[in-house]
Scaffold this active site. Structure first.
Site, PDB file in Angstrom:
ATOM      1  N   CYS A 184       0.868  -1.179   0.000  1.00 47.45           N
ATOM      2  CA  CYS A 184       0.000   0.000   0.000  1.00 47.45           C
ATOM      3  C   CYS A 184       0.907   1.231   0.000  1.00 47.45           C
ATOM      4  O   CYS A 184       2.114   1.113  -0.179  1.00 47.45           O
ATOM      5  CB  CYS A 184      -0.974  -0.016   1.184  1.00 47.45           C
ATOM      6  SG  CYS A 184      -0.236   0.215   2.816  1.00 47.45           S
ATOM      7  N   CYS A 216      -1.094   0.652   7.395  1.00 52.06           N
ATOM      8  CA  CYS A 216      -2.501   0.285   7.592  1.00 52.06           C
ATOM      9  C   CYS A 216      -2.884  -0.949   6.770  1.00 52.06           C
ATOM     10  O   CYS A 216      -2.902  -2.060   7.280  1.00 52.06           O
ATOM     11  CB  CYS A 216      -3.437   1.441   7.221  1.00 52.06           C
ATOM     12  SG  CYS A 216      -3.378   2.864   8.325  1.00 52.06           S
ATOM     13  N   ARG A 217      -3.203  -0.735   5.489  1.00 53.52           N
ATOM     14  CA  ARG A 217      -3.780  -1.808   4.680  1.00 53.52           C
ATOM     15  C   ARG A 217      -2.835  -2.963   4.400  1.00 53.52           C
ATOM     16  O   ARG A 217      -3.210  -4.131   4.587  1.00 53.52           O
ATOM     17  CB  ARG A 217      -4.304  -1.233   3.353  1.00 53.52           C
ATOM     18  CG  ARG A 217      -5.463  -0.284   3.546  1.00 53.52           C
ATOM     19  CD  ARG A 217      -5.885   0.361   2.248  1.00 53.52           C
ATOM     20  NE  ARG A 217      -4.819   1.214   1.736  1.00 53.52           N
ATOM     21  CZ  ARG A 217      -4.789   1.764   0.531  1.00 53.52           C
ATOM     22  NH1 ARG A 217      -5.791   1.538  -0.316  1.00 53.52           N
ATOM     23  NH2 ARG A 217      -3.807   2.534   0.160  1.00 53.52           N
ATOM     24  N   SER A 218      -1.627  -2.690   3.938  1.00 56.90           N
ATOM     25  CA  SER A 218      -0.746  -3.818   3.592  1.00 56.90           C
ATOM     26  C   SER A 218      -0.298  -4.613   4.814  1.00 56.90           C
ATOM     27  O   SER A 218      -0.253  -5.843   4.744  1.00 56.90           O
ATOM     28  CB  SER A 218       0.440  -3.363   2.730  1.00 56.90           C
ATOM     29  OG  SER A 218       1.261  -2.443   3.387  1.00 56.90           O
ATOM     30  N   ASP A 264      -9.361   2.685   2.241  1.00 62.58           N
ATOM     31  CA  ASP A 264      -8.188   3.227   2.923  1.00 62.58           C
ATOM     32  C   ASP A 264      -8.610   3.910   4.227  1.00 62.58           C
ATOM     33  O   ASP A 264      -9.152   5.013   4.212  1.00 62.58           O
ATOM     34  CB  ASP A 264      -7.456   4.215   2.028  1.00 62.58           C
ATOM     35  CG  ASP A 264      -6.095   4.606   2.592  1.00 62.58           C
ATOM     36  OD1 ASP A 264      -5.838   4.359   3.795  1.00 62.58           O
ATOM     37  OD2 ASP A 264      -5.284   5.156   1.825  1.00 62.58           O
ATOM     38  N   ASN A 274       2.514   1.470   4.172  1.00 63.67           N
ATOM     39  CA  ASN A 274       2.835   0.227   4.878  1.00 63.67           C
ATOM     40  C   ASN A 274       2.612   0.351   6.383  1.00 63.67           C
ATOM     41  O   ASN A 274       3.355  -0.194   7.188  1.00 63.67           O
ATOM     42  CB  ASN A 274       4.266  -0.228   4.563  1.00 63.67           C
ATOM     43  CG  ASN A 274       4.580  -1.655   5.005  1.00 63.67           C
ATOM     44  OD1 ASN A 274       5.684  -1.945   5.437  1.00 63.67           O
ATOM     45  ND2 ASN A 274       3.634  -2.563   4.907  1.00 63.67           N
TER      46      ASN A 274
END
Length: 154
Positions: free
Chosen positions: A8, A13-15, A128, A11
């Site tokens: 993401c 939150c999402r990934s 996101d 690096n």
């Protein structure tokens, strides 16, 4: 061994959520020895000197709610060499995909894809939470995408 890199923007939150959800899924399935799973960023915004920021506290709390501890994870930026080191490179949104292909010099082996493409939500982006503050929606997207990706790889 199947090597997966989730990516993401920062690096934090999402990934990392995808990294640790996928690690949890393969562990629960008893197949963790078949996988190497990491996550990275396309930007260096969350990396200071040689040390990246930890998982964003609300993302960490969401993982912990589900018994998943991302302790020790620090943001890192993806590099060109990651293209050769990993079999599957998963972006969370279209900007990630564009930046990944720029960093990697293209995608000649068709390793790059959006996470939600794997669960039939072609072209859709993982929500996101940095902007929406909706970590529940991001959790749902990540869990669906990782579950489908694992089924596809097996």
């Amino acid at each position: 061994m199947i090597r997966i890199l989730f990516i993401c923007h920062g690096n934090i939150c999402r990934s990392p959520m995808a990294e640790f959800v996928m690690k949890d899924l393969v562990t629960k399935a008893g197949i963790e020895d078949l996988f190497h799973i990491e996550s990275a960023a396309t930007s260096s915004e969350e990396i200071w000197g040689n040390k990246g920021n930890p998982v964003y506290p609300p993302a960490r709390r969401k993982l912990m709610e589900h018994g998943i501890d991302p302790g020790g994870k620090r943001a890192r930026r993806t590099v060109r060499e990651d293209y050769d080191r990993f079999d599957v490179l998963i972006g969370m949104d279209h900007a990630n995909i564009r930046n990944m292909k720029r960093i990697y010099g293209g995608d000649p082996d068709a390793k790059v894809s959006l996470l939600l493409d794997h669960c039939g939500r072609y072209g859709q982006e993982v929500a996101d939470p940095w902007y929406t503050d909706n970590f529940d929606e991001t959790w749902d997207d990540v869990l669906r995408g990782c579950t489908a990706l694992l089924a596809e790889l097996m």
